[in-house]
Design an enzyme around this catalytic site. Structure first.
Site, PDB file in Angstrom:
ATOM      1  N   PRO A 111      13.588   3.866   5.254  1.00 44.94           N
ATOM      2  CA  PRO A 111      13.886   3.141   4.026  1.00 44.94           C
ATOM      3  C   PRO A 111      12.997   3.510   2.841  1.00 44.94           C
ATOM      4  O   PRO A 111      11.798   3.741   2.991  1.00 44.94           O
ATOM      5  CB  PRO A 111      13.657   1.672   4.416  1.00 44.94           C
ATOM      6  CG  PRO A 111      12.828   1.712   5.641  1.00 44.94           C
ATOM      7  CD  PRO A 111      13.190   2.982   6.349  1.00 44.94           C
ATOM      8  N   ASN A 112      13.651   3.540   1.707  1.00 46.54           N
ATOM      9  CA  ASN A 112      13.039   3.757   0.384  1.00 46.54           C
ATOM     10  C   ASN A 112      12.637   5.201   0.121  1.00 46.54           C
ATOM     11  O   ASN A 112      12.257   5.527  -1.009  1.00 46.54           O
ATOM     12  CB  ASN A 112      11.828   2.820   0.162  1.00 46.54           C
ATOM     13  CG  ASN A 112      12.239   1.368   0.184  1.00 46.54           C
ATOM     14  OD1 ASN A 112      13.156   0.974  -0.534  1.00 46.54           O
ATOM     15  ND2 ASN A 112      11.615   0.569   1.028  1.00 46.54           N
ATOM     16  N   ARG A 156       8.564   7.017  -8.381  1.00 49.29           N
ATOM     17  CA  ARG A 156       7.400   6.192  -8.713  1.00 49.29           C
ATOM     18  C   ARG A 156       6.310   6.421  -7.665  1.00 49.29           C
ATOM     19  O   ARG A 156       6.523   7.143  -6.710  1.00 49.29           O
ATOM     20  CB  ARG A 156       7.757   4.704  -8.827  1.00 49.29           C
ATOM     21  CG  ARG A 156       8.787   4.186  -7.855  1.00 49.29           C
ATOM     22  CD  ARG A 156       9.079   2.719  -8.064  1.00 49.29           C
ATOM     23  NE  ARG A 156       7.987   1.916  -7.529  1.00 49.29           N
ATOM     24  CZ  ARG A 156       8.020   1.304  -6.344  1.00 49.29           C
ATOM     25  NH1 ARG A 156       9.082   1.383  -5.574  1.00 49.29           N
ATOM     26  NH2 ARG A 156       6.994   0.604  -5.931  1.00 49.29           N
ATOM     27  N   TYR A 160       2.652   9.366  -3.217  1.00 51.24           N
ATOM     28  CA  TYR A 160       3.678  10.159  -2.527  1.00 51.24           C
ATOM     29  C   TYR A 160       3.973  11.500  -3.202  1.00 51.24           C
ATOM     30  O   TYR A 160       4.835  12.242  -2.723  1.00 51.24           O
ATOM     31  CB  TYR A 160       4.972   9.350  -2.422  1.00 51.24           C
ATOM     32  CG  TYR A 160       4.804   8.081  -1.603  1.00 51.24           C
ATOM     33  CD1 TYR A 160       4.470   8.146  -0.253  1.00 51.24           C
ATOM     34  CD2 TYR A 160       4.960   6.820  -2.186  1.00 51.24           C
ATOM     35  CE1 TYR A 160       4.295   6.996   0.503  1.00 51.24           C
ATOM     36  CE2 TYR A 160       4.796   5.664  -1.434  1.00 51.24           C
ATOM     37  CZ  TYR A 160       4.465   5.756  -0.100  1.00 51.24           C
ATOM     38  OH  TYR A 160       4.284   4.623   0.644  1.00 51.24           O
ATOM     39  N   ASN A 176      10.343  10.614   9.571  1.00 55.99           N
ATOM     40  CA  ASN A 176       9.471   9.750   8.780  1.00 55.99           C
ATOM     41  C   ASN A 176      10.162   8.389   8.774  1.00 55.99           C
ATOM     42  O   ASN A 176      11.067   8.154   7.976  1.00 55.99           O
ATOM     43  CB  ASN A 176       9.294  10.284   7.363  1.00 55.99           C
ATOM     44  CG  ASN A 176       8.329   9.415   6.563  1.00 55.99           C
ATOM     45  OD1 ASN A 176       7.995   8.296   6.974  1.00 55.99           O
ATOM     46  ND2 ASN A 176       7.891   9.916   5.420  1.00 55.99           N
ATOM     47  N   ALA A 227       8.640   2.464   6.438  1.00 60.65           N
ATOM     48  CA  ALA A 227       8.088   1.153   6.821  1.00 60.65           C
ATOM     49  C   ALA A 227       8.458   0.762   8.255  1.00 60.65           C
ATOM     50  O   ALA A 227       7.720   0.005   8.907  1.00 60.65           O
ATOM     51  CB  ALA A 227       8.559   0.089   5.844  1.00 60.65           C
ATOM     52  N   HIS A 234       5.999   0.830  11.301  1.00 62.78           N
ATOM     53  CA  HIS A 234       5.049  -0.235  11.601  1.00 62.78           C
ATOM     54  C   HIS A 234       5.725  -1.480  12.171  1.00 62.78           C
ATOM     55  O   HIS A 234       5.040  -2.457  12.474  1.00 62.78           O
ATOM     56  CB  HIS A 234       4.289  -0.610  10.316  1.00 62.78           C
ATOM     57  CG  HIS A 234       3.895   0.580   9.492  1.00 62.78           C
ATOM     58  ND1 HIS A 234       3.047   1.561   9.961  1.00 62.78           N
ATOM     59  CD2 HIS A 234       4.278   0.988   8.245  1.00 62.78           C
ATOM     60  CE1 HIS A 234       2.901   2.498   9.025  1.00 62.78           C
ATOM     61  NE2 HIS A 234       3.644   2.171   7.976  1.00 62.78           N
ATOM     62  N   ASP A 269      12.437   2.732  20.880  1.00 63.61           N
ATOM     63  CA  ASP A 269      13.238   2.820  22.106  1.00 63.61           C
ATOM     64  C   ASP A 269      14.275   3.936  22.005  1.00 63.61           C
ATOM     65  O   ASP A 269      14.534   4.654  22.974  1.00 63.61           O
ATOM     66  CB  ASP A 269      13.923   1.482  22.400  1.00 63.61           C
ATOM     67  CG  ASP A 269      12.960   0.435  22.934  1.00 63.61           C
ATOM     68  OD1 ASP A 269      11.817   0.790  23.287  1.00 63.61           O
ATOM     69  OD2 ASP A 269      13.349  -0.747  22.982  1.00 63.61           O
ATOM     70  N   GLU A 302       6.352  12.902  14.179  1.00 69.82           N
ATOM     71  CA  GLU A 302       6.293  11.797  13.213  1.00 69.82           C
ATOM     72  C   GLU A 302       5.547  12.298  11.985  1.00 69.82           C
ATOM     73  O   GLU A 302       4.436  12.822  12.104  1.00 69.82           O
ATOM     74  CB  GLU A 302       5.547  10.619  13.855  1.00 69.82           C
ATOM     75  CG  GLU A 302       5.312   9.453  12.919  1.00 69.82           C
ATOM     76  CD  GLU A 302       4.448   8.362  13.572  1.00 69.82           C
ATOM     77  OE1 GLU A 302       4.156   8.442  14.789  1.00 69.82           O
ATOM     78  OE2 GLU A 302       4.059   7.436  12.838  1.00 69.82           O
ATOM     79  N   HIS A 309       4.227  11.452   7.980  1.00 71.10           N
ATOM     80  CA  HIS A 309       3.992  10.561   6.840  1.00 71.10           C
ATOM     81  C   HIS A 309       3.450  11.387   5.689  1.00 71.10           C
ATOM     82  O   HIS A 309       2.526  12.185   5.868  1.00 71.10           O
ATOM     83  CB  HIS A 309       3.010   9.445   7.198  1.00 71.10           C
ATOM     84  CG  HIS A 309       3.550   8.588   8.297  1.00 71.10           C
ATOM     85  ND1 HIS A 309       4.576   7.696   8.087  1.00 71.10           N
ATOM     86  CD2 HIS A 309       3.257   8.544   9.612  1.00 71.10           C
ATOM     87  CE1 HIS A 309       4.873   7.126   9.232  1.00 71.10           C
ATOM     88  NE2 HIS A 309       4.104   7.614  10.185  1.00 71.10           N
ATOM     89  N   SER A 347       1.899  10.257   3.006  1.00 68.15           N
ATOM     90  CA  SER A 347       0.550   9.767   2.682  1.00 68.15           C
ATOM     91  C   SER A 347      -0.288   9.684   3.952  1.00 68.15           C
ATOM     92  O   SER A 347       0.251   9.683   5.071  1.00 68.15           O
ATOM     93  CB  SER A 347       0.646   8.383   2.024  1.00 68.15           C
ATOM     94  OG  SER A 347       1.175   7.435   2.946  1.00 68.15           O
ATOM     95  N   ARG A 393      -4.954   3.777   4.072  1.00 64.27           N
ATOM     96  CA  ARG A 393      -4.273   2.737   3.303  1.00 64.27           C
ATOM     97  C   ARG A 393      -4.435   1.367   3.981  1.00 64.27           C
ATOM     98  O   ARG A 393      -5.338   1.176   4.780  1.00 64.27           O
ATOM     99  CB  ARG A 393      -2.802   3.145   3.112  1.00 64.27           C
ATOM    100  CG  ARG A 393      -2.679   4.486   2.383  1.00 64.27           C
ATOM    101  CD  ARG A 393      -1.242   4.883   2.172  1.00 64.27           C
ATOM    102  NE  ARG A 393      -0.545   3.932   1.307  1.00 64.27           N
ATOM    103  CZ  ARG A 393       0.776   3.905   1.156  1.00 64.27           C
ATOM    104  NH1 ARG A 393       1.535   4.771   1.816  1.00 64.27           N
ATOM    105  NH2 ARG A 393       1.332   3.018   0.365  1.00 64.27           N
ATOM    106  N   ARG A 438      -0.581  -0.466   7.879  1.00 61.15           N
ATOM    107  CA  ARG A 438       0.027   0.872   8.040  1.00 61.15           C
ATOM    108  C   ARG A 438      -0.675   1.695   9.131  1.00 61.15           C
ATOM    109  O   ARG A 438      -0.288   2.817   9.407  1.00 61.15           O
ATOM    110  CB  ARG A 438      -0.043   1.651   6.723  1.00 61.15           C
ATOM    111  CG  ARG A 438       0.752   0.996   5.604  1.00 61.15           C
ATOM    112  CD  ARG A 438       0.824   1.893   4.380  1.00 61.15           C
ATOM    113  NE  ARG A 438       1.107   1.115   3.201  1.00 61.15           N
ATOM    114  CZ  ARG A 438       2.336   0.774   2.790  1.00 61.15           C
ATOM    115  NH1 ARG A 438       3.400   1.164   3.462  1.00 61.15           N
ATOM    116  NH2 ARG A 438       2.516   0.039   1.700  1.00 61.15           N
TER     117      ARG A 438
END
Ligand code: CA2
Length: 150
Positions: free
Chosen positions: A12-13, A20, A25, A76, A79, A82, A89, A100, A102, A104, A109, A113
């Site tokens: 998401p996002n 922004r 990022y 990735n 959110a 976490h 699963d 995996e 990320h 950042s 942080r 996270r």
């Protein structure tokens, strides 16, 4: 012969990447990430299936598709990293390298996270390299298929 697929999945996002928070990022967009992954994969004779969703169940469905169609997964989970046992699963059912990523450095942080439901079953975890982390993960899957990494 068709190239083998590496699935690159985004949570998401991440569709907002480049719009922004460039200090966190960077300024590249998700389209830039896709272009980078396709270039690295093509150099190694792989194909990329590139996806993004803002919905947990859709990410689970993408992983189910990858189970049978992919030779490796770069994810990735954003959110959901976490929070999502469902995504963990689904990944646990995939018998292939899983990286995996990320953008950042999540460990520099907020404390929430620092925990990932995915890391414990990932082949590798990359954080803090910006979008180059995706390229490193695609390269790692290519090398593992060539039996240079286990
Ligand atoms: O560093 C990463 O790649 C993250 O997975 C990004 C997630 C965050 O929840 C993770 O803790 C770390 C957030 C993705 C949202 O990305 C945006 C980018 C630009 C503007 C708005 C959101």
């Amino acid at each position: 012969m068709n190239s083998q697929n590496i699935y690159v999945l985004n949570g998401p996002n991440l569709n907002l990447l480049g719009t922004r928070q460039p200090e966190v990022y960077g300024s590249e967009t998700l389209q830039d990430v896709e272009t980078l992954c396709r270039r690295v994969a093509a150099e190694n004779d792989f194909a990329i299936q590139f996806r993004q969703s803002n919905h947990e169940g859709e990410v689970v469905e993408m992983i189910h598709e990858a189970r049978t169609e992919a030779v490796g997964i770069v994810i990735n989970p954003a959110a959901y990293t976490h929070t999502s046992i469902a995504i963990r699963d689904a990944l646990a059912s995939c018998d292939m390298p899983i990286y995996e990523v990320h953008i950042s450095n999540v460990h520099r942080r907020e404390a929430f996270r620092h925990h990932s439901y995915v890391s414990g079953l990932a082949t590798g975890v990359i954080a803090g390299l910006g979008i180059e982390g995706y390229a490193a993960a695609v390269r790692a899957i290519s090398l593992s298929r060539a039996k240079l990494i286990r």
